[in-house]
Motif scaffolding. Structure first.
Motif, PDB file in Angstrom:
ATOM      1  N   THR A  46      33.544  34.197  49.632  1.00  0.00           N
ATOM      2  CA  THR A  46      34.962  33.871  48.453  1.00  0.00           C
ATOM      3  C   THR A  46      35.887  33.945  49.723  1.00  0.00           C
ATOM      4  O   THR A  46      35.937  34.417  50.628  1.00  0.00           O
ATOM      5  CB  THR A  46      35.208  35.647  48.148  1.00  0.00           C
ATOM      6  OG1 THR A  46      34.822  36.312  48.462  1.00  0.00           O
ATOM      7  CG2 THR A  46      33.765  35.625  47.557  1.00  0.00           C
ATOM      8  N   TYR A  77      34.754  33.477  38.005  1.00  0.00           N
ATOM      9  CA  TYR A  77      34.875  34.535  39.152  1.00  0.00           C
ATOM     10  C   TYR A  77      33.253  35.720  38.703  1.00  0.00           C
ATOM     11  O   TYR A  77      33.399  35.381  37.872  1.00  0.00           O
ATOM     12  CB  TYR A  77      35.674  35.234  39.008  1.00  0.00           C
ATOM     13  CG  TYR A  77      37.974  34.989  39.565  1.00  0.00           C
ATOM     14  CD1 TYR A  77      37.373  34.742  40.917  1.00  0.00           C
ATOM     15  CD2 TYR A  77      38.771  35.258  38.993  1.00  0.00           C
ATOM     16  CE1 TYR A  77      38.520  34.483  41.466  1.00  0.00           C
ATOM     17  CE2 TYR A  77      39.551  33.922  38.988  1.00  0.00           C
ATOM     18  CZ  TYR A  77      39.641  33.805  40.707  1.00  0.00           C
ATOM     19  OH  TYR A  77      40.883  33.563  41.025  1.00  0.00           O
ATOM     20  N   ASN A 158      33.105  38.747  43.877  1.00  0.00           N
ATOM     21  CA  ASN A 158      34.527  38.249  44.174  1.00  0.00           C
ATOM     22  C   ASN A 158      35.184  39.636  44.056  1.00  0.00           C
ATOM     23  O   ASN A 158      35.831  40.454  44.746  1.00  0.00           O
ATOM     24  CB  ASN A 158      34.849  37.532  43.257  1.00  0.00           C
ATOM     25  CG  ASN A 158      35.263  36.320  43.454  1.00  0.00           C
ATOM     26  OD1 ASN A 158      34.671  35.759  42.768  1.00  0.00           O
ATOM     27  ND2 ASN A 158      35.932  35.995  44.220  1.00  0.00           N
ATOM     28  N   THR A 180      34.489  43.352  50.307  1.00  0.00           N
ATOM     29  CA  THR A 180      34.702  42.628  48.438  1.00  0.00           C
ATOM     30  C   THR A 180      35.907  44.078  48.136  1.00  0.00           C
ATOM     31  O   THR A 180      34.266  45.436  48.437  1.00  0.00           O
ATOM     32  CB  THR A 180      32.942  42.874  48.290  1.00  0.00           C
ATOM     33  OG1 THR A 180      32.504  41.584  48.564  1.00  0.00           O
ATOM     34  CG2 THR A 180      33.721  42.042  46.439  1.00  0.00           C
ATOM     35  N   ILE A 462      40.866  41.313  41.907  1.00  0.00           N
ATOM     36  CA  ILE A 462      40.319  40.300  42.855  1.00  0.00           C
ATOM     37  C   ILE A 462      41.233  39.622  44.304  1.00  0.00           C
ATOM     38  O   ILE A 462      42.433  39.912  43.802  1.00  0.00           O
ATOM     39  CB  ILE A 462      39.499  39.129  42.339  1.00  0.00           C
ATOM     40  CG1 ILE A 462      38.498  39.506  41.764  1.00  0.00           C
ATOM     41  CG2 ILE A 462      39.206  38.027  43.325  1.00  0.00           C
ATOM     42  CD1 ILE A 462      38.103  38.653  40.674  1.00  0.00           C
TER      43      ILE A 462
END
Length: 463
Positions: A46, A77, A158, A180, A462
């Motif tokens: 990502t 997402y 994400n 993450t 995120i």
């Protein structure tokens, strides 16, 4: 698939034990996988939102040398929800966390910008197994850690969203090397000092001691040091416990995010009329101490007691059933005239039971903030409980004080009986309190309010 087939063929040693054969096959799969990765490797990662909405980068290398990289935009997402049940979906257990996942998070939160998969456990075998249930992709991840790492890398989630921290969820998260972020929803933090001291007083049957929480706490320190975890919590009293458990700094916020409740907004108190009826709603497991309800029913034959629930699948079913043998026949019927076992109920059947009951009984040795409390209050059914959180019971019923042990001694039962008798015979005060309970749940626990807050928390977490 090719590597699994080749490993299986090569793993047949004539005099090998099954364990030796399995170890050999695991080693073969790892070597084949490493060779394939060296020859040709395609990885997905990502890209921070500051560089573009929902971007991911694909990198390709051959013989260890990078040959190409490119970015493309995803339509949504990707969020991985971690919980080890889905309210019966894919043969999982029926419980509160699973109900939150299936009935609320996965049903209402996904939209044109958010997609949610659910990671159940690491029981997928050599490869990940997937099954679509109610438009949600459920995943059982590979047992092998390296294979699981590669599978998760390819998903390029994400965000991880965890409902508390079950043991399977902890295994997945703690063994995955990644940056993450994690959105951690505090639901029922079991501080071992508090939980185990209460659990040890029970004699009839004990649940698991949750000893793995010590490892979770240590791991959470690392996550906070890396600034990879964001906390949300369904209650102030639970936030207090979680802060102590995980040593969360005072300057790290825990956003309030209450549980949602499915409710009938057209419902009016006493329509249908309340009956001389008391209900228990929940799994028939050791923590809930359902036998206390049965003993109370024997002492109060003037009222009807209904036990709505069944033993959780794969949760000491035989042992839990044995604790109810003094009160229940082999066919599931009750040995006590005013006590009724309905089994698991849902939908209109469950709603009708709650609407017509005057009281909900909670006899647990430990609780978070049970959804059953909120469901009951949404239909004007007050609570009599041996456990309290956020002063909910004190405001909308009677907290009889914590009851240790099996709870069937005379003094403990008298506490419940007195509180039940009061609310069953004081209609005016009960109705006034019940109306306040309805308003409380509608204001704080609406599905629309929950959906908006959860989507906002996801997008804010995120990076």
């Amino acid at each position: 698939m090719l590597e699994s087939a080749l490993a299986k063929i090569l793993g047949y040693g004539v005099f090998w034990s099954s364990d030796t054969r399995q170890r050999f096959r695991t080693g073969v799969r790892a070597r084949i996988r490493n060779l394939k990765k060296f020859i040709f490797c395609s990885s997905l990662k990502t890209v921070p939102r500051s560089q573009g909405e929902r971007l991911v980068e694909r990198r390709v290398s051959i013989l260890g040398l990078p040959v190409s990289s490119g970015r493309h935009q995803r339509p949504k997402y990707r969020v991985a929800l971690l919980v080890d049940e889905f309210f019966g979906g894919w043969d999982t257990a029926i419980g509160g966390y699973g109900a939150l996942a299936r009935k609320y998070i996965c049903k209402f939160v996904p939209n044109d910008g958010i997609e949610i998969d659910l990671l159940l456990d690491t029981h997928g075998g050599a490869e990940a197994q997937q099954k679509l249930v109610d438009q949600t992709m459920l995943c059982r991840l590979p047992e092998d850690r390296k294979t699981r790492q590669e599978w998760l890398d390819q998903q390029a989630y994400n965000l991880f969203l965890s409902i508390e921290m079950t043991h399977p969820s902890f295994k997945i998260l703690s063994e995955y090397e990644s940056d993450t972020p994690l959105l951690y929803w505090v639901q029922d933090p079991r501080d071992l000092k508090m939980y185990q001291s209460r659990l040890q007083t029970v004699n009839r049957l004990k649940d698991d001691d949750w000893a793995y929480i010590k490892d979770v706490s240590d791991w959470m320190q690392e996550m906070m040091a890396e600034k990879r975890v964001t906390f949300i919590s369904q209650g102030e009293s639970l936030s207090f416990i979680a802060r102590d458990m995980y040593q969360v700094p005072a300057n790290l916020p825990m956003q309030d995010l209450p549980n949602p409740v499915e409710m009938d907004l057209d419902y009016r108190l006493n329509h249908p009329p309340k009956e001389n009826k008391i209900i228990f709603l929940g799994r028939l497991e050791a923590q809930k101490r359902v036998w206390i309800v049965c003993e109370i029913a024997k002492l109060m034959p003037q009222y009807e007691f209904f036990i709505l629930g069944a033993t959780g699948k794969g949760r000491n079913e035989t042992a839990n059933a044995r604790t109810l043998e003094p009160y229940r026949n082999a066919d599931g019927s009750s040995k006590i005239p005013n006590l009724h076992f309905t089994g698991h109920v849902d939908g209109e059947i469950k709603s009708n039971h709650i609407k017509t009951a005057r009281l909900l009984l909670n006899t647990s040795i430990w609780e978070g903030i049970p959804v059953s409390w909120l469901e009951a209050l949404s239909y004007g059914t007050l609570i009599v409980s041996a456990f309290e959180r956020d002063n909910i019971v004190g405001r909308f019923g009677s907290f009889v004080g914590e009851v240790m042990g099996d709870g069937t001694d005379e003094a403990s039962l008298k506490k419940f009986v007195a509180a039940i008798e009061y609310w069953m015979t004081h209609d005016l005060e009960r109705n006034q309190t019940a109306q306040k309970g309805i308003e409380f749940v509608r204001e704080r626990h609406s599905i629309a309010g929950f959906t908006n807050k959860m989507r906002a928390a996801i997008l804010e977490t995120i990076p």
